[in-house]
Scaffold this active site. Structure first.
Site, PDB file in Angstrom:
ATOM      1  N   GLU A 142     -12.967   1.004 -79.540  1.00 56.34           N
ATOM      2  CA  GLU A 142     -13.777   0.369 -80.578  1.00 56.34           C
ATOM      3  C   GLU A 142     -13.377   0.873 -81.958  1.00 56.34           C
ATOM      4  OE1 GLU A 142     -14.711  -0.333 -77.047  1.00 56.34           O
ATOM      5  OE2 GLU A 142     -15.683   1.562 -77.559  1.00 56.34           O
ATOM      6  N   GLU A 145      -5.311   1.551 -70.794  1.00 57.95           N
ATOM      7  CA  GLU A 145      -5.713   0.281 -70.177  1.00 57.95           C
ATOM      8  C   GLU A 145      -4.638  -0.787 -70.369  1.00 57.95           C
ATOM      9  OE1 GLU A 145     -10.541   0.708 -70.129  1.00 57.95           O
ATOM     10  OE2 GLU A 145      -9.663  -0.453 -71.758  1.00 57.95           O
ATOM     11  N   GLU A 190     -12.005   6.589 -66.986  1.00 61.04           N
ATOM     12  CA  GLU A 190     -13.173   6.181 -67.757  1.00 61.04           C
ATOM     13  C   GLU A 190     -14.197   5.596 -66.794  1.00 61.04           C
ATOM     14  OE1 GLU A 190     -12.527   3.629 -71.151  1.00 61.04           O
ATOM     15  OE2 GLU A 190     -10.573   4.546 -71.572  1.00 61.04           O
TER      16      GLU A 190
END
Length: 1022
Positions: free
Chosen positions: A137, A196, A308
């Site tokens: 983010e 990711e 995560e």
């Protein structure tokens, strides 16, 4: 359950399942290393460090979201105190690279070596995650914004331009980390490549058709890490169960890392749960996801590893004030983290464990200033029920050594006598120790269920408890252990109370068990014959029953702590949930494994950070938030206890503990902001035709081509990043001489952005912004009398962007996509602009303020001139008539559509020896317009973006170190009124919490180097 099926289960358990478990050999699964070192190894079951299996329970924190190195200790000590064996952190390329020729790992909070040193001192392993892309983010996913212009290609590939850009940062990050690896006596035990990046395959991963560009990119990153000294395992994290990338168990296509893991956010990574349906399906509260089969299929010779796992959720624009802690609160922590154990996960890292703050322009457009994330440790650094609930499991996983090597034997409702409750049986094939994870058969159901459990033990198949029942009340899970080893040579045959921890003192074992308040429990200890109650203030029905060589103890814990003594020397501490929350097991060593022989046990305080033993003196460090009873279980040779360096008076109990009382912290009050002398000035002189934009603050916006894939609709190119201005507010001045009737503007700035336009100082209009709009166009007509004849006319566009988008959106431009003048009423020919100039952060990419860094400032006149900085002289500013007081609050008013900057200097004098947290509260008085944007500055740091017509955040924590707790503090607020109605904003502050603490917040805040002051070079950026 009918009697016959139950008997059948017991028979199968005693014959078949036990045999299967005992015949399963460790040698059936290969033990891996990376060929560079055997210090860190792994297999089907778990990671090994120095030859010892470990349950990795970790949590994420971002040092760049709390730019005060003195507070990193606070966060990491709280992580350690909760029982975690590791922590993880993303680095941020953009935070360390203000331009394409600078990599800064030395200035202020950019020096990350204290993190590695603290990990060693405190005894935690580190999962280092350097990117270069991290998502998080963060603006552009952590990329430096100079890389988002298109000049470096589409990014996240093997493009030579992009490779040349990331290599200096990545090499330096690897070089620094290489000095702190477990292979050299330090604590970094794995190093994540990218983030990711599930791009190994073209199409369905089952077809195993490699994406050669992605493979080449990963191999470049891996080679760079190795070339710069990284020898610990390289890891990767799949974003979901569909990508199946970078694991050698799945394929040898290229680009593979040593160990791959899976990220999962079963309750959605954002408070807006609709954003997760494409990954998770329809959101159903407390619906668990199945991971066991995924790990068996995709990485069978590697541990169940979750780099995560959901620790909370970020709060998007227009999300609820304070986020959505109820979505991932105490029940979530209890249920989902135990569920992962049922799925045979032995390494998981909570994202986030401490979120922090999106100060400055750190955030991507998806979220506002707060990055609290509803984490176990709150943004203001306080801890509460979620932290304590998570601690209950973390301490257990640290002490349950058998949990690091288990096979899943079976699962289902046939384990219980209640079809509403299921169990998952995990069994250690070497020791036969077992763990039964119990949960509602439908995890979304939170009914109050009682049941008995069929277990297989070394004493045979049993149904437990023998008296009463086990209870799942609400969205809860319990882990029932059998043949649990503790102490020098003791075995807990079974326990329906959950194990919290255990310790050995003076060669005798102390076992700590807990149950929810008011519930009963039953446990059986092999080798014990009798027991007695030493302390039982609120327990009842404590009974001791000998069955052959086993002592069965049944109890009900109404509240508090009870102590039992068994005849074989075992001391048992029984806790209800509230007492367990305040029960601590600080190690006396820096060994992350925290062996039971090196623990002390402490009951009572808000926080126990650490313990050390010197002779007969036990030194405890921690926090007390109120007057608190303290009880210590330690070696009998301990005669003196100190708390935060001060000796405390103790008494010894009948069962050997030491008791004392801790005083309440002193009260802390803040001076009223309304009592300060507030001054203000207009901060938008650029709108006026008389303004001179010839100085170095301004750059000609004259590019006629761009490498950005989004071609502008008009020329010149008016993309701010093209001209070296990357953050927040930028200003554009467009000039023209011929007559025009209006202007069409299309501006792009990310979700929640806004803009305003002026002609020759006259307000034309604004796009106020919405939580979802990232681009907005308007046709603005020129009011009569605003055009100047036979001379230059100037349009000013002030736009505020909310950061760059993440992943492939990082290249989405920020600025003006189209700017067209409209033809006058007497002509069909529209005139053209003759010139455009742009201003942003003072100095652009040159980083005038390397301590606070390039994310801190926007392009407002007040910021360029340094009005927000300590030491700026506002003596010649006139007495302010734009502020009023409402009790302790100050009200800041703006007349008309403009930007006004308010500042005051406020002293603070907090007492020494306490930790305290302070927040500012921003609001809009009743009846006032919300069509404005505001920024909060504290000692030069931009620590709050307040958009009351879009977002709901009103509380802005500001840490010690940004605030000076024993000195003067420069408070600044920029208020941008986006309508002629002007604006009025209220400002106040409060103390969030105070604790007597080993963390002296006044001392932390005294680090003046973090708050550099004003300098004259600012004057050139007018």
């Amino acid at each position: 359950m009918a009697r016959f099926p139950q008997l059948l289960f017991l028979l199968l358990a005693s014959i078949g399942l036990l045999s299967a478990a005992q015949n399963h050999s460790d040698s059936e699964w290969p033990l891996h290393d990376n060929g560079l070192s055997t210090v860190v190894q792994w297999d089907h079951y778990s990671f090994h460090v120095h030859g010892q299996r470990i349950f990795v329970f970790s949590g994420e924190f971002h040092y760049w979201r709390i730019p005060v190195p003195g507070l990193w200790r606070d966060i990491l000590e709280k992580i350690k105190a909760a029982g975690f064996t590791a922590f993880a952190f993303y680095s941020s390329w953009g935070y360390h690279a203000p331009n394409n020729h600078t990599v800064d790992f030395s200035t202020g909070a950019r020096d990350i070596t204290p993190i590695y040193e603290l990990a060693k001192e405190l005894g935690m392993y580190i999962i280092v995650r350097p990117g270069p892309y991290v998502n998080a983010e963060a603006s552009a996913g952590g990329y430096p914004l100079w890389v988002t212009t298109g000049a470096y290609g589409s990014l996240r590939n093997d493009d030579a331009r992009y490779t040349a850009a990331w290599k200096p940062y990545f090499a330096k990050m690897s070089e620094i980390t290489s000095q702190y690896q477990v292979t050299d006596g330090h604590n970094t035990f794995c190093y994540q490549i990218e983030n990711e990046y599930g791009q190994q395959w073209i199409g369905d991963p089952v077809d195993r058709n490699p994406n050669q560009t992605a493979v080449a990119y990963m191999e470049l990153l891996e080679a760079s890490a190795r070339e710069n000294g990284i020898v610990v395992p390289l890891t990767a994290n799949d974003p979901n169960m569909n990508t199946k990338s970078w694991g050698s168990d799945w394929s040898h296509a290229g680009g593979n890392v040593d160990v791959v893991g899976l990220d999962s956010y079963p309750s959605c990574w954002t408070c807006d749960v609709t954003q997760c349906t494409s990954t998770n399906g329809e959101y159903v509260p407390y619906k668990v996801m199945q991971y066991y089969d995924y790990f068996q299929e995709v990485q069978p010779t590697m541990p169940g590893f979750m780099p995560e796992f959901q620790g909370g959720s970020y709060n998007p624009w227009a999300g609820p004030e304070g986020g959505c802690p109820g979505d991932t609160g105490v029940d979530f922590a209890n249920l989902f983290y135990r569920w992962n154990i049922a799925q045979r996960v032995t390494a998981m890292s909570l994202y986030m464990l401490y979120g922090g703050t999106n100060w400055g322009a750190i955030a991507a457009p998806v979220t506002a200033t707060s990055y609290d994330y509803s984490s176990p440790i709150s943004e203001d650094r306080s801890i509460g029920s979620k932290y304590y609930e998570t601690k209950l499991l973390a301490l257990f996983t640290r002490s349950a050594t058998d949990l690091t090597m288990t096979d899943r034997i079976g699962n289902g409702t046939h384990y219980t006598n209640n079809p509403a409750v299921a169990a998952y049986e995990l069994r250690n094939p070497v020791t036969n120790g077992a763990f039964y994870v119990t949960i509602h058969a439908d995890s979304t159901v939170g009914t109050d269920e009682s049941f008995r459990l069929n277990v297989n033990t070394s004493a045979g198949a049993l149904t437990v408890p023998s008296k009463g029942s086990i209870r799942l009340n609400g969205h809860q899970s319990k882990i029932i252990v059998t043949d649990f080893r503790f102490g020098p040579s003791h075995t807990l045959l079974y326990s329906t109370a959950e194990v919290l921890t255990h310790a050995v003192m003076d060669k005798k074992a102390t076992l700590v068990l807990w149950v929810p308040t008011g519930e009963s429990g039953e446990f059986a200890v092999k080798g014990a014959k009798s027991g007695k109650v030493e302390r039982c203030p609120q327990c009842s029905n404590a009974t001791f029953t000998r069955k052959k060589d086993v002592l069965v103890v049944n109890f009900t814990q109404a509240g508090g702590m009870s102590v039992l003594q068994l005849n074989n020397g075992v001391r048992v501490v029984l806790l209800d949930r509230a007492a367990a929350y305040k029960f601590w097991a600080p190690p006396l060593t820096d060994d992350p494994f925290a062996p039971e022989t090196d623990l002390v046990l402490v009951q009572g305080p808000y926080l126990v950070r650490s313990a050390s033993l010197s002779g007969s003196t036990l030194a405890l460090r921690g926090d007390s938030a109120n007057e608190t009873a303290l009880e210590v279980f330690a070696s009998k040779k301990v005669h003196t206890v100190t708390w935060n360096g001060k000796r405390i008076k103790t008494s010894r109990s009948s069962y050997g503990s030491l008791t004392a009382s801790l005083a309440a912290p002193p009260a802390v009050s803040l001076p009223a902001l309304s009592s300060a002398q507030w001054k203000s000035q207009d901060s938008l002189p650029e709108r006026l035709p008389s303004y001179d934009d010839s100085g170095p603050a301004w750059v000609d916006a004259n590019h006629m081509t761009t490498q950005n894939p989004r071609t502008p609709d008009t020329l010149p190119v008016l993309y701010a990043d093209e001209y070296g201005f990357h953050n927040g507010i930028r200003l554009w001045r467009g000039s023209f001489t011929d007559a025009a009737s209006g202007v069409y503007l299309n501006v792009q700035g990310g979700a929640a952005f806004g803009w305003s336009a002026y002609l020759n100082g006259h307000f034309l209009g604004s796009h106020l912004g919405t939580a979802t709009t990232s681009q907005a166009n308007k046709t603005l007509l020129f009011p009569a009398g605003t055009l100047r004849k036979n001379t230059t006319n100037t349009i000013l566009v002030i736009h505020d962007d909310t950061g760059h988008d993440q992943t492939t959106g990082a290249l989405n431009p920020r600025g003006i996509l189209a700017a067209r003048l409209l033809a006058p009423s007497d002509s069909s020919t529209a005139p053209n602009f003759t010139q455009w100039r742009v201003a942003g952060t003072a100095g652009g990419e040159s980083d005038l303020d390397p301590v606070r860094g390039v994310y801190n400032e926007d392009g407002l006149f007040a910021e360029r001139m340094g009005w927000h900085l300590p030491g700026f002289d506002d003596a010649d500013w006139p007495a302010n008539n734009s502020t009023t007081t409402r009790g302790a609050q100050v009200s800041l008013s703006v007349t008309g559509a403009t930007v006004r900057f308010f500042r005051a200097v406020v002293p603070l004098h907090l007492p020494r020896g306490v930790d305290a947290s302070i927040s500012f509260m921003l609001g809009t008085p009743a009846g006032a317009s919300t069509a404005y944007r505001a920024q909060l500055f504290v000692n030069g740091y931009q620590y709050g973006r307040f958009y009351p017509h879009i977002g709901n955040q009103v509380v802005y924590p500001v840490p010690a170190g940004v605030l000076d707790y024993d000195g003067e503090n420069t408070i600044g607020v920029a208020v941008w009124a986006q309508s002629e109605a002007g604006a009025e904003m209220s400002l106040d502050w409060r103390v969030n919490y105070v604790a007597d603490s080993s963390l002296d917040a006044v001392r932390v805040a005294a680090e003046g180097a973090l708050r550099p002051g004003w300098s004259e070079e600012r004057l050139q950026y007018a």
